[in-house]
Design an enzyme around this catalytic site. Sequence first.
Site, short mmCIF file in Angstrom:
data_model
loop_
_atom_site.label_atom_id
_atom_site.label_comp_id
_atom_site.label_asym_id
_atom_site.label_seq_id
_atom_site.Cartn_x
_atom_site.Cartn_y
_atom_site.Cartn_z
CB VAL A 251 -0.92 0.03 1.23
CG1 VAL A 251 -1.90 1.20 1.13
CG2 VAL A 251 -1.67 -1.28 1.38
NE ARG B 60 13.58 7.44 -4.20
CZ ARG B 60 14.63 7.91 -3.55
NH1 ARG B 60 14.68 9.19 -3.21
NH2 ARG B 60 15.63 7.11 -3.23
CG PHE B 61 7.30 6.58 -1.56
CD1 PHE B 61 8.68 6.64 -1.67
CD2 PHE B 61 6.72 7.12 -0.42
CE1 PHE B 61 9.46 7.21 -0.68
CE2 PHE B 61 7.48 7.70 0.58
CZ PHE B 61 8.85 7.75 0.45
CB SER C 72 -0.89 6.45 2.80
OG SER C 72 -1.16 6.19 1.44
NE ARG D 187 13.84 3.55 -8.65
CZ ARG D 187 14.34 3.70 -7.43
NH1 ARG D 187 13.54 3.97 -6.42
NH2 ARG D 187 15.63 3.58 -7.21
NE ARG E 212 -6.61 3.12 1.23
CZ ARG E 212 -6.13 2.81 2.45
NH1 ARG E 212 -6.73 1.88 3.18
NH2 ARG E 212 -5.05 3.40 2.92
CD GLU F 259 -10.99 0.86 6.62
OE1 GLU F 259 -9.80 0.71 6.92
OE2 GLU F 259 -11.38 1.59 5.69
N GLY G 227 -8.36 -4.55 9.32
CA GLY G 227 -7.41 -3.52 9.73
C GLY G 227 -7.64 -3.17 11.19
CG LEU H 115 -3.72 0.45 13.59
CD1 LEU H 115 -2.65 1.22 12.84
CD2 LEU H 115 -3.46 0.51 15.09
CG ASP H 116 -9.16 3.08 9.96
OD1 ASP H 116 -9.55 4.13 10.50
OD2 ASP H 116 -8.44 3.08 8.95
CG ASP I 69 -2.39 4.69 7.33
OD1 ASP I 69 -2.78 4.50 8.50
OD2 ASP I 69 -2.68 3.92 6.40
#
Length: 727
Positions: A118, A125-126, A279, A316, A343, A435, A460, A462-463, A634
């Site tokens: 994710v 770049r990511f 994110s 890249r 997403r 979530e 998930g 956390l959520d 995130d």
Amino acid sequence: MIQRVSVGGLQVAAELNEFINHEACPGTGIEPAQFWAGFERLLDKLGDKNRGLLQKRDQLQASIDAWHQAHQDQPFDLADYKRFLYEIGYLTPEGDDFSIEVAGVDDEISRIAGPQLVVPVNNARFALNAVNARWGSLYNALYGTDAISDLDEITGTPSFNPERAQKVIEWAAHFLDQAVPLQQGSHQDVQAYQIEAMEQGAKLVMLMRDGAVTQLARPAQWVGFNKTDDEQTILLRNHHLHLEIQINPKALMGQVSRAGIQDIMLEAAISTIMDGEDSVAAVDAEDKVKVYRNWLELMQGKLEATFDKGGRMVTRRMHPDRCYTSPQGEPFRLSGRSLMLVRNVGHLMTTDAILDAQGREIPEGLMDAMVTSLCAMHDLQRSGDYINSRQGSIYIVKPKMHGPEEVAFTDELFGAVEQVLGLPENTLKMGLMDEERRTSVNLKACIRAASQRLVFINTGFLDRTGDEIHTSMEAGPVLRKGAIKQQPWITAYENRNVIIGLQCGLQGKAQIGKGMWPMPDEMRQMLATKQAHPFAGANCAWVPSPTAATLHAIHYHLVDVTQRQNALVMQTDDNLDELLTPPLLGDVSLSTEEIQAELDNNAQGILGYVVRWIDQGVGCSKVPDINQIGLMEDRATLRISSQHIANWLHHGVCTSEQVMETLRRMAGIVDQQNQQDPHYRPMAVNFTDSIAFAAACDLIFKGGEQPNGYTEPVLHERRRQMKQKLC
């Protein structure tokens, strides 16, 4: 001041209008006028329906709050609580058994079990690192991390370390023995891998150091090869995952390896969610266009990123497909890239990038569905090395939906988008993020509501915990976060997701996913524990980096997920009572030190994340926790931590003064942790002027009034304030 242009009855930010008209539409067969007119019709049809669903959320929460308040002096009566939830429509009947009927799904979703990345799509770049992480070097992943305990004493140096390399080669050979075993002996003892010509095709043989000749225990695992003057590649397959043994005795690692193996490349990040939600920090038209443009260029196969790496500029690009020859002499290709899903945002937020005919901000999720689908049409019309979906599908992960009615609304939305864009029915496939509490307790009904386009469910913690705390805010104070993870409800949540998914026919058609490994520097610990995810029946799980994807791929070679799912499909999901039991403190007594430690941990995590989000527009990064361990964070982390403190404040476990003192003290620590960042703005220098510090305070002290405990309303308001300040 936003510059707008009138398009029909809409007022559109000029930069978004320019992007749609001159970048996204050309090449799709959709004229800009057609797009905008169709979008306006969609907004007229679905905008108020979106708003009505949010009102229902508020009404249900108010009813639940009132029930807990009316029963606050009584022991928690689960049976009565459950009856009440059915009465108000929070719980819905499961209905008859069924199986999803989704078609046109790529193998990366339906057949291949493996890691999932994710990544914030607004960071080119990511995004490129992630899409290119379909293949990863096992030797690099082992050599450059703490994955092998024996390497602790063999310090990695800037120069090549043969002793460290030998340990990596031995570890990798043991892995090969498990994934692609030999009829006799070990890969550690292979002197040479040879392809011998036969009357029909070829066969792979291994020459052992004792002079013996052997083959693979399962010869069909050898599926291809290629050869150049300097290198030979042996392509193998196990549990639908490929791996390459790359042989070059002249290479550094090849000189150490008995068989001249310079590397073992693993098929790693099988799929990647290009994230435009939790994110990223996208609060206006300018930010949204960055999200959309990168997604468009990924779908066009032309995204590039140029950056400084070690004192030299590097560009890249996306990797092309990989070419091989089969044992029968036939050429074939495998994808060189991760299958990409996008997403979108959930139903909650609105955006001023477009105003409707009444001058209102439009639901952001409706805009996301239209624009990301338009961009993905470029992929559907291409051929060659950079195809994303070979089945002609567009994969959209939809987060933060509450219950089957909201899933049905997304299904309707996707159908409306298909009509506007002239796409075949069910081209848009849905990923369902499990979530939210109302989704997990009604999961079967949620899957039913999207049964012809659902390709993904996941969990998930956390959520899900953030929503659990907010939903049960009036029930009482909750346990410490670490203790919440040990409660029966979380085990019920994780198990039910897999079991219900299998009962609804997801096996062989869709992904059943598990959550993120948050510590990118702790690879030894990940290797030791994350095999639990495929063993639990999940055919994908989130990892924080390409290196982590390579190492997590090992788990899918060691665990046959299909066999695990076959073993689990007959289990029952009769643990709804556990899922509905809030993780309350009850008669657990916390010491003053325990309370303060929990506040310190929560406050430091909130501030460390928020300061980058507000001041720099960074929605996902490795943030050091209070113990200096880097965690990929995130908004989900922010939600659970802020709701946890808000709950304790509400029930008097701590005081406002104590929380404020903690925030101020932790701000100083966060400032110290970021002192090497030239773009960082310290908070503790002047708390009054720090917008980031004000945002953290809002998230906590106004946490009880945030819709379902979400952080987006506060973050968006404060980030816009910061952007105006920087102008």
